[in-house]
Structure formats: structure tokens, C-alpha cells
Motif scaffolding. Structure first.
Motif, mmCIF file in Angstrom:
data_model
loop_
_atom_site.group_PDB
_atom_site.id
_atom_site.type_symbol
_atom_site.label_atom_id
_atom_site.label_comp_id
_atom_site.label_asym_id
_atom_site.label_seq_id
_atom_site.Cartn_x
_atom_site.Cartn_y
_atom_site.Cartn_z
ATOM 1 N N PRO A 118 56.648 36.542 41.338
ATOM 2 C CA PRO A 118 55.652 36.335 42.395
ATOM 3 C C PRO A 118 55.031 34.940 42.345
ATOM 4 O O PRO A 118 55.019 34.290 41.298
ATOM 5 C CB PRO A 118 54.601 37.407 42.103
ATOM 6 C CG PRO A 118 54.733 37.668 40.639
ATOM 7 C CD PRO A 118 56.199 37.496 40.317
ATOM 8 N N ASP A 144 52.559 35.685 47.373
ATOM 9 C CA ASP A 144 52.135 37.079 47.294
ATOM 10 C C ASP A 144 50.649 37.208 47.625
ATOM 11 O O ASP A 144 50.242 38.166 48.275
ATOM 12 C CB ASP A 144 52.418 37.631 45.897
ATOM 13 C CG ASP A 144 53.907 37.790 45.647
ATOM 14 O OD1 ASP A 144 54.378 38.935 45.637
ATOM 15 O OD2 ASP A 144 54.601 36.768 45.479
ATOM 16 N N ASP A 423 49.774 46.393 41.283
ATOM 17 C CA ASP A 423 51.010 46.476 42.070
ATOM 18 C C ASP A 423 52.076 47.257 41.303
ATOM 19 O O ASP A 423 52.769 48.105 41.873
ATOM 20 C CB ASP A 423 51.532 45.071 42.373
ATOM 21 C CG ASP A 423 50.671 44.330 43.385
ATOM 22 O OD1 ASP A 423 49.842 44.984 44.038
ATOM 23 O OD2 ASP A 423 50.835 43.102 43.505
#
Length: 437
Positions: A118, A144, A423
């Protein structure tokens, strides 16, 4: 207020050369794309200090810290001239890679980007940049999350401290106000805000401020779209339980009064020096400056102790306050400081803090954590009277001065780390639900 594009004398790297350097330096981990107004390794200040802390935090996590700054720092925004971009200085994990154009940076990053990792964009400051270029970079490399910091009030006006004509706090009036009409920053303010606003509208970033007080001011005066607004203090003050006794009366030495940091008008240097000159021959007081002079003259009787945190370490100012046995620090900023390392360093060094009442984080600090180690005053006249009447000595006798330390916080990094952890948890839960079905 903006200035045109500038290409550094040493030229710029091609996309191929930058790509090679990125590949050689990238770790197999997430990337923080950090943007600020100058090279944090070459300049000293609060923003630079936080960026150094962030880079260290990334190193501890085996993350990458890719930092962009204008190759030629300047005030205001850079003018966006299509086909003639502002060159950027690039550092990866602390190492300077060179200068590059936004287009070449995008090409190089796409080639060298760590696979499946990310990217979080963190804009610490827009000064010296063309916001359009930064927006194009962020969008092209893919991100992100995106964060915009309000370390000062540059997102509200090119006058970063909201000082009308760089002299008097203006409280961020409407761009079409009479107050803006008589200010050197006012004429270009509508166009300036339009460019900043376009960035916010394009990304709807998470806004971070270095204190609750700073966030409250920004939310009051900004209408830019954002996904969240968070206060992320740059440090946490820890004070010991041991009180520092007031001994000047017994020893006969004068009360040592200091100014910390840069000799700059917005920081209150002129207020301090005027006070020092007024009491130059008063045996009750001794005046000190701890920090860098930056070629700004000081009255000859003001004792100067050079302090450079970039060279001497992050706690150098605290150690200097202790070493010089400073009793009182005057922190008379002319604008509402959004954090103010100098105030925290003064308190951690055991000094009693004198500051003007009003908005900003310093008054909030003296109303809260350090309520027994400082005093808020209504005017410079009240400050002068405190010394002329000798009441300062009485205040020190009643104070609860303690020494301590300032624990650096991880800025954006801890938040990004926590978001990534959430996440991963969410993905795991989704996978389990799919398997159950």
C-alpha cells in the motif's frame, strides 16, 4: 504570492536513473509518500522534527519513507505552468536521491514500486509546491489513504500564521473582507484558496492537526471537504513529581529569563528583546536566548547559548534549559501556535512559562497539563508590570515547577499502521464469512 518554476543548478534525474535508485533503496513494505516545504535533513523546525520522527518510525516498521520537497524552497505556492514543472528533491528512507520532475517521478515510481504494497500520501505542507503537480503525482501512483496536515494555517492563507501584513493576528476573515483588502496576502487569497480547495475536492483527505486547539481553529475557518478531522499531538509531556524549589532569593542570583528557539518576530522575539532592554540594568533579572541566531542581532547583555536539535539531538533544548538553570521562559507568539515545541521544552526543562492568553495550543497547555507551571497574561503591559513590581518572584515561590520529558509521537505513521491492521482484520473476517457460506 506564488513564484514560478525553478530548476536546481545540479539539474534533474531522468525517470530511468531515479527508478534504479528507488529499486535499490525500496524495502519490501508499505510506502509513505511524504510532502513538505523543504528538506527536513537540511532545515530545523517543528515540521522537520516530526518528519524525522516519522521516518524513524517507518524504519522501525520496515516501511519506506519517500519524501518530496521543492528543490528550490520558496514562499507561497509555485505557479503551475504546464510543461514547465517545479523540480522536486527526493529522499528515500533518509537518503537523498536527487532532483526530479513530477512526470519522471511518476514514471520511476510505477517501475520501482514494491509489489502489492500500500501507499499512503501524507502532505505536511504545500508551500513551494504547485498543488496540481502534487495531486497528479498522488493520483498517478495510486494511494490507499491521503492525509493533509495543518501544522500552521497555510491551507487558509498564504500568510501561514494569519498575521495581517505579517504583523497582527487577523483571525482568518472572509477572503472578500475589508481586512483582507488591506493585507499583503489578501489580493491573491481567493485564487490561493481555489487552488488548495481543488486539491481537497479531488481527494477529500483526512485532515490532521498537531493539537485540539489548532484543529478547532481550522474547522472554524475552513469549508474544504474532508473525510475526517483528527488532532494528533506531536508530543506528550511527562513531568516528575519532584518540585523545583525557588532558590534565587536565598542565593542572591538573579532570576534567569529566557527566550527559546528562532529569533523571529512572529515568535515574539521583539517582545522579549524589548523587555530585556527595559530591565537591562535591573540586578533582579538575567536574560538568555537558547537557540540559533540566524544572523538576527540581540542586545549585548542577552546571554546566547546556541542550540541545534539537528546536530545535538531532539532533547537538546530541554538539556540547555536545565544546564543554564533557566527559571522563566517567555513564549510570546503573536499568533495561535498549533503545537509549539518550545513551550513543551521549556516546561520539560523545569522553567515557568509566561504567555499571552487567547487561542492556540500554548494557552490550552497552561490551562491543562501545566496549569501550575505557567501564567497566562492579557497584555505586554501586564508582562512588564510583573517584572517591574517584583511580583514575578512571588509567582515563582508559589509555582509547582517540575522537570520531565517530551515523548515524541509517531505522527501519521501510527494512524496508518492502525488503519492497515484494521484492513487486515476486516479482510480476514470477510474471508471467514465467505468460507462459512
Amino acid at each position: 504570492m506564488g513564484q514560478g518554476p525553478a530548476i536546481p543548478a545540479e539539474g534533474v534525474l531522468s525517470a530511468e536513473r531515479l527508478s534504479d535508485r528507488l529499486k535499490a533503496g525500496f524495502l519490501d513494505g508499505p510506502v509513505i509518500l511524504s510532502v513538505s516545504h523543504d528538506d527536513y535533513r537540511e532545515h530545523v523546525g517543528g515540521v522537520q522534527k516530526l518528519i524525522s520522527v516519522e521516518q524513524t518510525a517507518c524504519a522501525d516498521l520496515s516501511w519506506n519513507y519517500l519524501h518530496l520537497s521543492p528543490s528550490c524552497p520558496r514562499l507561497g505556492l509555485a505557479n503551475h505552468v504546464p510543461g514547465l514543472p517545479v523540480a522536486l528533491s527526493v529522499r528515500l528512507n533518509g537518503e537523498k536521491l536527487g532532483n526530479v520532475t513530477p512526470k519522471s517521478l511518476i514514471e520511476a515510481f510505477v517501475r520501482a514500486r514494491p509489489k502489492d504494497q500500500p501507499v499512503h500520501a501524507v502532505v505536511h505542507h504545500f508551500m513551494g509546491h504547485a498543488p496540481e503537480d502534487i495531486a497528479d503525482i498522488v493520483e498517478a501512483i495510486g494511494y490507499d489513504r491521503i492525509i493533509v496536515w495543518t501544522h500552521d494555517f497555510f491551507t487558509l492563507c498564504s500568510g501561514i500564521q494569519l498575521l495581517r501584513n505579517d504583523a497582527v493576528y487577523c483571525r482568518a476573515p472572509a477572503p472578500d473582507s475589508t481586512a483582507c483588502g488591506i493585507c499583503s496576502h489578501g489580493e491573491d487569497r481567493p485564487a490561493f484558496l481555489a487552488r488548495i480547495g481543488a486539491f481537497f475536492s479531488r481527494f477529500t483527505p483526512c485532515v490532521m492537526a498537531p493539537s485540539e486547539a489548532a484543529l478547532a481553529i481550522w474547522l472554524k475557518h475552513s469549508s474544504f471537504p474532508h473525510s475526517a478531522a483528527l488532532a494528533r499531538p506531536l508530543g506528550r509531556l511527562l513531568l516528575s513529581d519532584s518540585r523545583i524549589p525557588f532558590e534565587t532569593g536565598g542565593t542572591g542570583r538573579p532570576i534567569r529569563i529566557a527566550f527559546l528557539g528562532q529569533r523571529a518576530y512572529p515568535k515574539g522575539w521583539s517582545v522579549f528583546q524589548t523587555l530585556a532592554l527595559r530591565f537591562k540594568n535591573d540586578p533582579r533579572y538575567e536574560f538568555h536566548h537558547l537557540g540559533l541566531a540566524h544572523s538576527v542581532p540581540a542586545a549585548g547583555h542577552i546571554v546566547h547559548t546556541p542550540v541545534n536539535i539537528a546536530r545535538d539531538g531532539g532533547d537538546a533544548m530541554i538539556r540547555a534549559v536545565v544546564a543554564r538553570s533557566i527559571d522563566v521562559v517567555i513564549n510570546w507568539s503573536l499568533w495561535p501556535e498549533t503545537f509549539c515545541y518550545a513551550a513543551y521544552e521549556a516546561l520539560a526543562g523545569g522553567a515557568f512559562l509566561l504567555a499571552p492568553d487567547g487561542e492556540g495550543n500554548v494557552p490550552a497547555l497552561l490551562r491543562g497539563t501545566a496549569s501550575e507551571q505557567g501564567l497566562l497574561l492579557d497584555s505586554e503591559n501586564e508582562l512588564t508590570t510583573l517584572l517591574s513590581t517584583g511580583k514575578l518572584s512571588d509567582v515563582l515561590k508559589l509555582s509547582n515547577r517540575r522537570r520531565g520529558c517530551l515523548l515524541a509521537q509517531e505522527g501519521s505513521i501510527a494512524w496508518c499502521r492502525d488503519q492497515l491492521a484494521d484492513d487486515m482484520t476486516n479482510r480476514s473476517e470477510i474471508r471467514l464469512e465467505v468460507q462459512d457460506d
